[in-house]
Design a protein around this motif. Sequence first.
Motif: not given
Length: 397
Positions: A92-121
Motif C-alpha cells: 500500500i502507498r500512504y501519506i504520513d503525518t509529515q506529508g511524505n509518500d511511503a509504502r508498506i508491504h502486507y501479506d493480507f489486508l483489510v479495508v475498513a475505511v467506513g463512510s462519511i456524512v453526505r453533505g448538501p450542495d
Amino acid sequence: MMKDLTCIIIGGGYAGLAALKAIKEKNRGNANGRRIRLVLFDKQPGHLRKLRLFRPTTVEEEIMIPWKDLVLEGFEFVQGTVTSVNSVEKRIRYIDTQGNDARIHYDFLVVAVGSIVRGPDPDQGGIALTDQQAAADIRERWRDNMRKAADETNPEERKRLMTIVVAGAGISGIETSADLAIAMRKEAAVLGLNSSDTSIYLLNAQERLLPEGPEKVGRKLDQALNECGVTILHNRKALREEAGVVTLSNGDCLAVGLCIWMIGLIPNPVLRGMGLPLTPDGQVLVDECYRVQGAPGVYSIGDCTRIVDPRTGKADRMTCFEAGMQGLRLGKIVMADLEDRPAPIHQSPKSNMDYFNIGLGQNGFFWIRKWGLDMVITGKIPGKIKKLVEDYASMLR
C-alpha cells in the motif's frame, strides 16, 4: 524459521476495530506457526466514536479516543492516509503525518475505511454534522443565537433565533434533535427566556419515523420526541437555507437561526483512488467471504463495502451492529483462508430490523419484536443500555 505475516487494517472505526480484535483472537497471534503482525492505519490520532457525533452539538464531550485507551493490545499503529493498494505486489502507498509518500508491504489486508456524512450542495446553505469540528461549530452557533435572543426586543426575530431545523430523520437526526431540544430549553431558562419559545423541527422525508418498524412504534417515538420538545414534519425535505429561511419541499418556509443537514452516509470517497473494484455508488465489491474481487489477500468490510447475503440477496446496511458482526466473521474467514480450508460465508443478522435503541437525551427509546410481539421501553434504562453497547463497540477500557 518462517517469517512473520503482516496484516494491515485500514480504518480504526467500528468495523476495523472488530476485525482487529477478531483476527487477533481467532489466530491467537499466529497462523500455521507464523506470527501475525497486526498494523492499524488511520488518518486520525484516535478512534472517532461516530455514534456519539451528535453529543458535542450540546456539550463539550471528547469523542476521539486515543488508541492506547482502548482495550485492544498487541498491534502497531501508523497515522497516515492510504492512497492506493497494489494487490499484485501486496503493497500500500500512504501519506504520513509529515506529508511524505511511503509504502508498506502486507501479506493480507483489510479495508475498513467506513463512510462519511453526505453533505448538501454548497448553495443549499446550513451546516452538515460531518465531524467533531462541525459539532462544536453547531454548539457555538445555537448558544450564540440564544444569547442574542435574550437581548432581542422584536418577538419574531427572537423566535427565529431560538429555532433550529434538523434536515434528515434517520436515527442520528432523531438523536441530535432530541439532544438539542433538551439543551436549548435548559439554556433558555438560564438566560431568562421562555423555554417554550425554543423550536426544533425535525424534517422527515418519509410518511413516518423508522418505516422499517411497525406504525404504532413510530407513533410512540413521535410522542417521545414531542415530549423532548421536537416537532416532526413528515413528508418534508429541506431544499435550501438562505438568510435565515429554510424552504421546504411542499413550498412552506421556516424562519430559523440554524439549519443542520443530516441526510445520510456515503462510502468513504478515499476508495475511489485506491484502485479497488467499486460499485457505481463507491462501495468495494466483495464475495460472500468479504474477499475483494481480483485482489488476492485483500478483504473489505463495513460501510465502505457492498456485502450481500447469498441466501436472501439482501445487502447489509451501514450500521455499527452489522460492521461488528462482519468483523467477528472476518476473523474466522482469514484463519480458514490461511489454513486452506473452507471459510464461513456471510449471513445477515437474523434480527436485522427486529430491534432498535435510540438515545433521547439521558433517556432512550428501545423497541424489540419477539414471538410476534412488539415491546417498547422508554426512560433511563434504554439510555444506559445504549451507552454500554456504544462503549463495547468502541472497545473502551
